[in-house]
Design a protein around this motif. Structure first.
Motif, PDB file in Angstrom:
ATOM      1  N   ARG A   1      80.979  24.798 -17.230  1.00 60.93           N
ATOM      2  CA  ARG A   1      80.180  24.390 -18.385  1.00 60.93           C
ATOM      3  C   ARG A   1      79.064  25.412 -18.579  1.00 60.93           C
ATOM      4  O   ARG A   1      78.787  26.212 -17.679  1.00 60.93           O
ATOM      5  N   PRO A   2      78.417  25.410 -19.750  1.00 60.37           N
ATOM      6  CA  PRO A   2      77.353  26.401 -19.995  1.00 60.37           C
ATOM      7  C   PRO A   2      76.240  26.312 -18.957  1.00 60.37           C
ATOM      8  O   PRO A   2      75.932  25.238 -18.441  1.00 60.37           O
ATOM      9  N   LEU A   3      75.635  27.463 -18.663  1.00 65.09           N
ATOM     10  CA  LEU A   3      74.559  27.541 -17.680  1.00 65.09           C
ATOM     11  C   LEU A   3      73.205  27.563 -18.367  1.00 65.09           C
ATOM     12  O   LEU A   3      73.058  28.067 -19.478  1.00 65.09           O
ATOM     13  N   ARG A   4      72.204  27.050 -17.655  1.00 67.05           N
ATOM     14  CA  ARG A   4      70.815  27.105 -18.118  1.00 67.05           C
ATOM     15  C   ARG A   4      69.964  28.022 -17.244  1.00 67.05           C
ATOM     16  O   ARG A   4      68.817  28.297 -17.572  1.00 67.05           O
TER      17      ARG A   4
ATOM     18  N   ASP B   1      80.359  32.845 -19.024  1.00 60.16           N
ATOM     19  CA  ASP B   1      81.485  33.775 -19.203  1.00 60.16           C
ATOM     20  C   ASP B   1      81.212  35.096 -18.485  1.00 60.16           C
ATOM     21  O   ASP B   1      82.106  35.665 -17.850  1.00 60.16           O
ATOM     22  N   PHE B   2      79.982  35.584 -18.588  1.00 61.60           N
ATOM     23  CA  PHE B   2      79.654  36.870 -17.971  1.00 61.60           C
ATOM     24  C   PHE B   2      79.755  36.784 -16.450  1.00 61.60           C
ATOM     25  O   PHE B   2      80.291  37.711 -15.811  1.00 61.60           O
TER      26      PHE B   2
ATOM     27  N   VAL C   1      67.612  42.794 -13.827  1.00 68.29           N
ATOM     28  CA  VAL C   1      67.335  42.804 -15.265  1.00 68.29           C
ATOM     29  C   VAL C   1      66.016  42.101 -15.519  1.00 68.29           C
ATOM     30  O   VAL C   1      65.511  41.357 -14.681  1.00 68.29           O
ATOM     31  N   ARG C   2      65.453  42.323 -16.715  1.00 69.44           N
ATOM     32  CA  ARG C   2      64.193  41.671 -17.068  1.00 69.44           C
ATOM     33  C   ARG C   2      64.365  40.172 -17.261  1.00 69.44           C
ATOM     34  O   ARG C   2      63.434  39.400 -17.088  1.00 69.44           O
ATOM     35  N   GLY C   3      65.523  39.784 -17.673  1.00 66.74           N
ATOM     36  CA  GLY C   3      65.830  38.392 -17.960  1.00 66.74           C
ATOM     37  C   GLY C   3      67.220  38.358 -18.550  1.00 66.74           C
ATOM     38  O   GLY C   3      67.872  39.396 -18.727  1.00 66.74           O
ATOM     39  N   PHE C   4      67.702  37.175 -18.863  1.00 63.69           N
ATOM     40  CA  PHE C   4      69.056  37.079 -19.406  1.00 63.69           C
ATOM     41  C   PHE C   4      69.091  37.689 -20.795  1.00 63.69           C
ATOM     42  O   PHE C   4      68.459  37.215 -21.724  1.00 63.69           O
ATOM     43  N   ASP C   5      69.833  38.768 -20.925  1.00 65.83           N
ATOM     44  CA  ASP C   5      70.000  39.490 -22.185  1.00 65.83           C
ATOM     45  C   ASP C   5      71.446  39.952 -22.208  1.00 65.83           C
ATOM     46  O   ASP C   5      71.797  40.982 -21.628  1.00 65.83           O
ATOM     47  N   LEU C   6      72.306  39.173 -22.873  1.00 71.33           N
ATOM     48  CA  LEU C   6      73.738  39.430 -22.814  1.00 71.33           C
ATOM     49  C   LEU C   6      74.089  40.805 -23.363  1.00 71.33           C
ATOM     50  O   LEU C   6      74.959  41.497 -22.823  1.00 71.33           O
ATOM     51  N   ALA C   7      73.388  41.247 -24.420  1.00 73.04           N
ATOM     52  CA  ALA C   7      73.676  42.563 -24.989  1.00 73.04           C
ATOM     53  C   ALA C   7      73.400  43.667 -23.969  1.00 73.04           C
ATOM     54  O   ALA C   7      74.185  44.622 -23.830  1.00 73.04           O
ATOM     55  N   TRP C   8      72.298  43.555 -23.237  1.00 69.04           N
ATOM     56  CA  TRP C   8      71.957  44.555 -22.227  1.00 69.04           C
ATOM     57  C   TRP C   8      72.939  44.510 -21.060  1.00 69.04           C
ATOM     58  O   TRP C   8      73.399  45.548 -20.568  1.00 69.04           O
ATOM     59  N   LEU C   9      73.301  43.319 -20.621  1.00 67.24           N
ATOM     60  CA  LEU C   9      74.233  43.189 -19.509  1.00 67.24           C
ATOM     61  C   LEU C   9      75.594  43.781 -19.854  1.00 67.24           C
ATOM     62  O   LEU C   9      76.208  44.478 -19.042  1.00 67.24           O
TER      63      LEU C   9
END
Length: 442
Positions: free
Chosen positions: A155-158, A123-124, A367-375
């Motif tokens: 579809r969802p991503l990994r 979604d992001f 970014v450091r890694g996938f962090d939806l709140a930070w993004l």
């Protein structure tokens, strides 16, 4: 009776020893399971980053070959100007497509390695694609990119491409620095001692943070290419360009460029085409260069770099997760033109024949890694705060801003640093690892 008491004590000690051994066995088992999880997520993340970088290499090589075709057409004794000019739109289409194919490849590798779905990642990325703007591209490029991203994220991503969310800035604001927020939330005042002590001392309000950079207009996993206008004769007048073009043509099994037309004007139309101004794809000067230029005095690579490897530019940073363990890996395409640095002449000529894992600190990482709140904080809250000083509720990073704006907190931090700042010790850089071992990346 004494003998019975001693026997009872021995039984108690034996039971205690058995319990301790059982606890130790369980602990060792947990450590082993944790280590295996880390190995799996690391191996999967590294492989995903390499897969994405291979598509970047393929895209860069294809753009370079289209530049070569354009040069050959303009040097020929036929009238090819109109056809040659159309090649630039094709190169731009490659620039749009390669990143999406890299994302699909990274995601397929992550799935094959059993990595977890990243909730909200698809979604992001669709939201980012809806805001993407491709300046100086062909008409409809924005819509084409959005369509490709929607298809890739159906579809969802990994695997998440950890590309910069904002454009590069010479003086980046602390509002886009995650370490700043974590230091505030943890009362880590030593961080300010080493990184922002004058800012802490003189802060008066939200406007002191400065302007927030514009959202990045280039796609994630982008090739970091631009366009330049020049004639073929103008290009060939630059020292080394003709030799580099012919080296690449020879490596690809093609003949060298035709010689220039004779001065008597017998090739009138051809001479005009060689002198006509057309567009070429070039390495973006602000995003390609030598490693040392990116991290002056603090390059996370030891030893002497060979000329053909001494450049940063397009790189693939991929974040993955499994069972609560996250991993951020980075990879980059390498190669040479005529045995030297493929970016030395600015003109994109390809030549990228290999991909390697590189240190995260030396990659194009946002970014450091996938962090939806930070993004989401970066995308929505930071611009609002920079404009108005308003920090939204329900966001831990906004909570950090409210803490920071409390004069009592800053006064307490300054008082502590005035007394104890000299005792602060700078954190050591991260350790090694196949993906570079950044202190924050894994």
């Amino acid at each position: 009776m004494g003998r019975a008491r001693r026997a009872g004590q021995a039984v108690v000690l034996l039971l205690a020893a058995l319990v301790a051994m059982a606890a130790l066995a369980l602990w060792v088992t947990d450590i082993r399971a944790f280590a295996l999880r880390r190995l799996r997520v690391r191996d999967g993340g590294d492989a995903a980053a390499l897969a994405a970088a291979r598509w970047q290499a393929a895209g860069l090589n294809l753009v370079g070959e289209l530049n070569l075709i354009q040069a050959y057409m303009l040097a020929d004794d036929r009238q090819n100007l109109e056809a040659a000019a159309a090649l630039h739109e094709l190169r731009q289409r490659v620039q749009l497509t390669a990143p999406v194919l890299g994302l699909l490849a990274a995601d397929a590798v992550a799935e094959a390695n059993g990595l977890d779905e990243l909730e909200g990642a698809a979604d992001f990325l669709r939201e980012l694609a809806d805001e993407a703007v491709f300046r100086d591209f062909y008409p409809g490029a924005d819509a084409d990119f959005r369509g490709m991203v929607r298809a890739a994220t159906a579809r969802p991503l990994r695997a998440f491409p950890a590309s910069p969310l904002y454009e590069d800035s010479e003086h980046p604001t602390l509002l886009v620095n995650q370490d700043f927020y974590e230091a505030v939330l943890a009362d880590d005042w030593c961080w300010f001692w080493f990184n922002a002590y004058p800012f802490l001392q003189h802060y008066t309000g939200h406007r002191d943070f400065g302007d927030v950079p514009d959202l990045a207009t280039e796609p994630f996993l982008g090739l970091r290419l631009g366009a330049a206008e020049a004639s073929l004769d103008g290009l060939l007048a630059t020292e080394g360009t003709e030799a580099a073009l012919n080296d690449q043509l020879r490596d690809l099994g093609h003949p060298a460029l035709p010689p220039p037309p004779p001065p008597d004007g017998a090739w009138g139309p051809a001479a005009a085409e060689r002198a006509a101004t057309v567009r070429w794809s070039v390495y973006d000067a602000g995003k390609w260069g030598r490693w040392e230029a990116m991290h002056p005095g603090n390059l996370p690579i030891e030893g002497t770099l060979r000329e053909e490897y001494d450049y940063f530019g397009a790189s693939a940073a991929i974040s993955v997760s499994r069972d609560g363990s996250t991993w951020l890996a980075a990879a980059k395409a390498f190669g040479d033109v005529g045995g030297g640095n493929p970016t030395a002449l600015t003109l994109a000529l390809g030549g990228f024949g290999d991909v390697r894992l590189i240190p995260v600190d030396a990659a194009d990482v946002g970014v450091r890694g996938f962090d939806l709140a930070w993004l989401r904080h970066l995308r929505f809250h930071v611009p609002d705060y920079a404009r108005s000083g308003f920090a939204a509720s329900g966001c831990r990073y906004c909570s950090a801003l409210r803490t920071w704006d409390n004069p009592a907190w800053r006064a307490r931090a300054l008082q502590w640093l005035e007394r104890n700042g000299h005792t602060c010790r700078r954190p050591r850089p991260g350790g090694g690892g196949s993906s570079g071992g950044a202190a924050y990346g894994h």
